[in-house]
Design a protein around this motif. Structure first.
Motif, PDB file in Angstrom:
ATOM      1  N   PRO A  10       0.823  -1.213   0.000  1.00  0.00           N
ATOM      2  CA  PRO A  10       0.000   0.000   0.000  1.00  0.00           C
ATOM      3  C   PRO A  10       0.860   1.267   0.000  1.00  0.00           C
ATOM      4  O   PRO A  10       1.881   1.347   0.693  1.00  0.00           O
ATOM      5  N   GLY A  11       0.438   2.252  -0.808  1.00  0.00           N
ATOM      6  CA  GLY A  11       1.171   3.509  -0.865  1.00  0.00           C
ATOM      7  C   GLY A  11       2.547   3.379  -1.484  1.00  0.00           C
ATOM      8  O   GLY A  11       3.420   4.224  -1.234  1.00  0.00           O
ATOM      9  N   SER A  12       2.766   2.320  -2.272  1.00  0.00           N
ATOM     10  CA  SER A  12       4.077   2.071  -2.910  1.00  0.00           C
ATOM     11  C   SER A  12       5.207   2.010  -1.891  1.00  0.00           C
ATOM     12  O   SER A  12       6.361   2.359  -2.190  1.00  0.00           O
ATOM     13  N   SER A  13       4.901   1.529  -0.691  1.00  0.00           N
ATOM     14  CA  SER A  13       5.930   1.498   0.358  1.00  0.00           C
ATOM     15  C   SER A  13       7.003   0.449   0.113  1.00  0.00           C
ATOM     16  O   SER A  13       8.017   0.430   0.828  1.00  0.00           O
ATOM     17  N   GLN A  14       6.808  -0.413  -0.896  1.00  0.00           N
ATOM     18  CA  GLN A  14       7.881  -1.346  -1.233  1.00  0.00           C
ATOM     19  C   GLN A  14       9.145  -0.606  -1.672  1.00  0.00           C
ATOM     20  O   GLN A  14      10.238  -1.179  -1.660  1.00  0.00           O
ATOM     21  N   MET A  15       8.992   0.664  -2.046  1.00  0.00           N
ATOM     22  CA  MET A  15      10.154   1.465  -2.424  1.00  0.00           C
ATOM     23  C   MET A  15      10.972   1.881  -1.205  1.00  0.00           C
ATOM     24  O   MET A  15      12.123   2.301  -1.345  1.00  0.00           O
ATOM     25  N   GLU A  16      10.364   1.734  -0.014  1.00  0.00           N
ATOM     26  CA  GLU A  16      11.039   2.145   1.216  1.00  0.00           C
ATOM     27  C   GLU A  16      11.349   0.969   2.148  1.00  0.00           C
ATOM     28  O   GLU A  16      12.344   1.009   2.879  1.00  0.00           O
ATOM     29  N   VAL A  17      10.484  -0.040   2.153  1.00  0.00           N
ATOM     30  CA  VAL A  17      10.682  -1.181   3.044  1.00  0.00           C
ATOM     31  C   VAL A  17      12.004  -1.867   2.707  1.00  0.00           C
ATOM     32  O   VAL A  17      12.275  -2.188   1.542  1.00  0.00           O
ATOM     33  N   THR A  18      12.814  -2.105   3.732  1.00  0.00           N
ATOM     34  CA  THR A  18      14.130  -2.702   3.507  1.00  0.00           C
ATOM     35  C   THR A  18      14.059  -4.224   3.549  1.00  0.00           C
ATOM     36  O   THR A  18      13.079  -4.813   4.007  1.00  0.00           O
ATOM     37  N   ILE A  19      15.119  -4.849   3.079  1.00  0.00           N
ATOM     38  CA  ILE A  19      15.201  -6.312   3.115  1.00  0.00           C
ATOM     39  C   ILE A  19      15.163  -6.802   4.554  1.00  0.00           C
ATOM     40  O   ILE A  19      14.514  -7.806   4.860  1.00  0.00           O
ATOM     41  N   ALA A  20      15.831  -6.098   5.469  1.00  0.00           N
ATOM     42  CA  ALA A  20      15.797  -6.492   6.882  1.00  0.00           C
ATOM     43  C   ALA A  20      14.383  -6.425   7.433  1.00  0.00           C
ATOM     44  O   ALA A  20      13.959  -7.278   8.223  1.00  0.00           O
ATOM     45  N   GLU A  21      13.622  -5.415   7.029  1.00  0.00           N
ATOM     46  CA  GLU A  21      12.238  -5.305   7.484  1.00  0.00           C
ATOM     47  C   GLU A  21      11.373  -6.414   6.895  1.00  0.00           C
ATOM     48  O   GLU A  21      10.474  -6.919   7.561  1.00  0.00           O
ATOM     49  N   LEU A  22      11.638  -6.800   5.669  1.00  0.00           N
ATOM     50  CA  LEU A  22      10.947  -7.945   5.068  1.00  0.00           C
ATOM     51  C   LEU A  22      11.185  -9.208   5.884  1.00  0.00           C
ATOM     52  O   LEU A  22      10.253  -9.952   6.217  1.00  0.00           O
ATOM     53  N   LEU A  23      12.447  -9.465   6.241  1.00  0.00           N
ATOM     54  CA  LEU A  23      12.822 -10.706   6.933  1.00  0.00           C
ATOM     55  C   LEU A  23      12.371 -10.724   8.386  1.00  0.00           C
ATOM     56  O   LEU A  23      12.424 -11.766   9.029  1.00  0.00           O
ATOM     57  N   SER A  24      11.914  -9.576   8.886  1.00  0.00           N
ATOM     58  CA  SER A  24      11.405  -9.505  10.259  1.00  0.00           C
ATOM     59  C   SER A  24       9.912  -9.171  10.286  1.00  0.00           C
ATOM     60  O   SER A  24       9.394  -8.740  11.307  1.00  0.00           O
ATOM     61  N   HIS A  25       9.223  -9.373   9.161  1.00  0.00           N
ATOM     62  CA  HIS A  25       7.760  -9.237   9.091  1.00  0.00           C
ATOM     63  C   HIS A  25       7.291  -7.836   9.471  1.00  0.00           C
ATOM     64  O   HIS A  25       6.310  -7.667  10.196  1.00  0.00           O
ATOM     65  N   ARG A  26       7.968  -6.816   8.957  1.00  0.00           N
ATOM     66  CA  ARG A  26       7.586  -5.434   9.245  1.00  0.00           C
ATOM     67  C   ARG A  26       7.145  -4.716   7.960  1.00  0.00           C
ATOM     68  O   ARG A  26       7.564  -3.607   7.678  1.00  0.00           O
ATOM     69  N   LEU A  27       6.284  -5.383   7.187  1.00  0.00           N
ATOM     70  CA  LEU A  27       5.815  -4.807   5.929  1.00  0.00           C
ATOM     71  C   LEU A  27       4.712  -3.781   6.128  1.00  0.00           C
ATOM     72  O   LEU A  27       4.365  -3.051   5.199  1.00  0.00           O
ATOM     73  N   GLY A  28       4.106  -3.755   7.323  1.00  0.00           N
ATOM     74  CA  GLY A  28       3.068  -2.778   7.598  1.00  0.00           C
ATOM     75  C   GLY A  28       1.670  -3.212   7.214  1.00  0.00           C
ATOM     76  O   GLY A  28       0.727  -2.430   7.348  1.00  0.00           O
ATOM     77  N   ILE A  29       1.491  -4.453   6.730  1.00  0.00           N
ATOM     78  CA  ILE A  29       0.171  -4.953   6.362  1.00  0.00           C
ATOM     79  C   ILE A  29      -0.285  -5.996   7.373  1.00  0.00           C
ATOM     80  O   ILE A  29       0.527  -6.557   8.115  1.00  0.00           O
ATOM     81  N   GLU A  30      -1.593  -6.253   7.404  1.00  0.00           N
ATOM     82  CA  GLU A  30      -2.136  -7.203   8.367  1.00  0.00           C
ATOM     83  C   GLU A  30      -1.547  -8.597   8.154  1.00  0.00           C
ATOM     84  O   GLU A  30      -1.175  -8.979   7.040  1.00  0.00           O
ATOM     85  N   ARG A  31      -1.503  -9.370   9.226  1.00  0.00           N
ATOM     86  CA  ARG A  31      -0.791 -10.651   9.243  1.00  0.00           C
ATOM     87  C   ARG A  31      -1.401 -11.666   8.286  1.00  0.00           C
ATOM     88  O   ARG A  31      -2.582 -11.624   7.963  1.00  0.00           O
ATOM     89  N   ASN A  32      -0.538 -12.598   7.855  1.00  0.00           N
ATOM     90  CA  ASN A  32      -0.930 -13.714   6.986  1.00  0.00           C
ATOM     91  C   ASN A  32      -1.699 -13.249   5.755  1.00  0.00           C
ATOM     92  O   ASN A  32      -2.658 -13.888   5.305  1.00  0.00           O
TER      93      ASN A  32
END
Length: 428
Positions: free
Chosen positions: A158-180
């Protein structure tokens, strides 16, 4: 004198030949080499004590764990109608001190589970993915602080935040969206690449990077990152960088890999009934695609306490084991173990608990008909790993019982749910 000359000459020649024998024995280039033909020679077998793929015969037991009692409790657990097969491994002081299979690979088949029987690891796969990416970061192929979008173009948030979310945040489940997010559609056989793009319309839980919400479809952008950087399939890259060097001979990352195993445990429901092995979570291999035996999970467990520093260096362990976000929901999930577990956090592909004042690394896995659990105390270099092929949760208590003994805590008998309930009531 002439009569002695010939014998003396022969004697001197013989002594000369004997003296030169070590030199004359070579090495010399063979005729084949001189003609440009390559000769492959078998490498000498490595010292078993130095090979990361071998389970050491050394017994470094502390004397704190009553292995006979643990064996008795697990044997009693296997009398439960919901149980089919199970394998467990225990590590003390960096060495595997106990490994055994129980029950059957298929209900009422008579085919016994051994330490080489292959199970699905389910979400224990996430620690493998995080380690693989951390190694690529050490190589300079990527940065853990780089935006995910640079290497995984299928991910949309959402909000094109993939341009900001880091690989470390991906690997620690901090994408900002609801679980599962979109797991239900994955289980309905939708393509994970399409689903990752569809995450752009998913419900927002928090600003990216600020809260923990567990993911599978989103997390598997990790496999896309590995493929983009290495030019290999995810399975081939992990086999080459981790499984093969560690000597994990049964480990694979596909449904076919499970089926091709000489011994593998079929999936069963929570009532012990056989159910088909399904494909969906193999299609998100970084999130849940690994198969392997308890022998291989023991090798993986030992590598987490610096048991294979030439393959997974201490700096990589420090990176993936470092907690980065609180997981309050996990505290509630562990309410049964509230007397032991608190302050739950997530690192990169690993959970981190306070267990009665000790810091432990852990992760659970669950996919249709399979369950898995690993728990490690890095300070003591001790741990427990369990794999089983049914939907019951009772074996999740096995590591708790063993760690209670290791720490000298009161016996709660977590394997026996009635005894555990009584202990919890008594505590409070």
């Amino acid at each position: 004198m002439n009569r002695l000359a010939l014998p003396l000459t022969l004697l001197f020649v013989t002594l000369g030949v004997l003296a030169m024998a070590p030199v004359l024995s070579g090495p010399f280039p063979s005729q084949a080499v001189s003609e440009g033909v390559s000769i492959a020679l078998d490498a000498p077998a490595p010292d078993a004590a130095q090979s990361p793929g071998e389970i050491s015969a050394v017994d470094p037991r502390s004397g704190l764990i009553d292995y006979n009692e643990i064996d008795r409790r697990i044997a009693a657990l296997m009398e439960d109608d919901a149980m089919v097969g199970l394998a467990v491994a225990v590590m003390e002081n960096g060495e595997i001190t106990f490994a055994r299979g129980y029950g059957e690979t298929v209900h009422q088949s008579g085919d016994p589970v051994s330490i080489d029987t292959v199970f699905r690891w389910a979400s224990l796969s996430k620690g493998v993915a995080a380690t693989m990416i951390a190694l690529l970061a050490r190589d300079g192929a990527l940065s853990l602080d780089a935006p995910v979008s640079r290497f995984a173009p299928s991910l949309r948030l959402p909000g094109s935040s993939q341009m900001e979310v880091t690989i470390a945040e991906l690997l620690s489940h901090r994408l900002g969206i609801e679980r599962n997010a979109l797991d239900n559609r994955l289980e309905a056989d939708e393509d994970p690449y399409t689903l990752r793009t569809a995450l752009a319309g998913h419900r927002v839980a928090c600003p990216p990077g600020t809260c923990f919400r567990y993911q599978n479809v989103g997390f598997d952008a990790a496999s896309e990152i590995v493929e983009d950087v290495t030019g290999l399939s995810y399975e081939a890259a992990v086999q080459r960088r981790l499984f093969q060097p560690l000597g994990m001979r049964t480990a694979s990352i596909s449904r076919q890999g499970l089926f091709d195993s000489p011994s593998w445990a079929l999936s069963h429901s929570g009532t012990g009934e056989e159910v088909p092995v399904v494909e969906p979570y193999y299609r998100v291999p970084a999130a849940g695609g690994v198969n392997g035996s308890i022998r291989d999970l023991a090798i993986w467990m030992r590598a987490q306490v610096n048991g294979a520093p030439n393959i997974i260096p201490p700096s990589i362990l420090a990176t993936v084991h470092r907690p980065v976000v609180r997981t309050e929901r996990e505290d509630r999930r562990n309410s049964r173990y509230a007397a032991r577990i608190s302050n739950t956090r997530y690192a990169l592909g690993w959970r981190v608990y306070d267990y009665a004042g000790h810091t432990v690394l852990t992760h659970r896995g669950a996919v249709r008909g399979y369950r898995a659990m690993i728990m490690i105390d890095p300070a003591l270099r001790s741990g427990v790993a369990v794999l089983w092929n049914s939907g019951t949760g009772r074996p999740f208590g096995i590591p708790m019982d063993i760690f209670d003994q290791l720490y000298g805590l009161p016996d709660a008998n977590w394997i026996d749910p009635e005894a555990a309930t009584r202990a919890a009531d008594s505590a409070g």
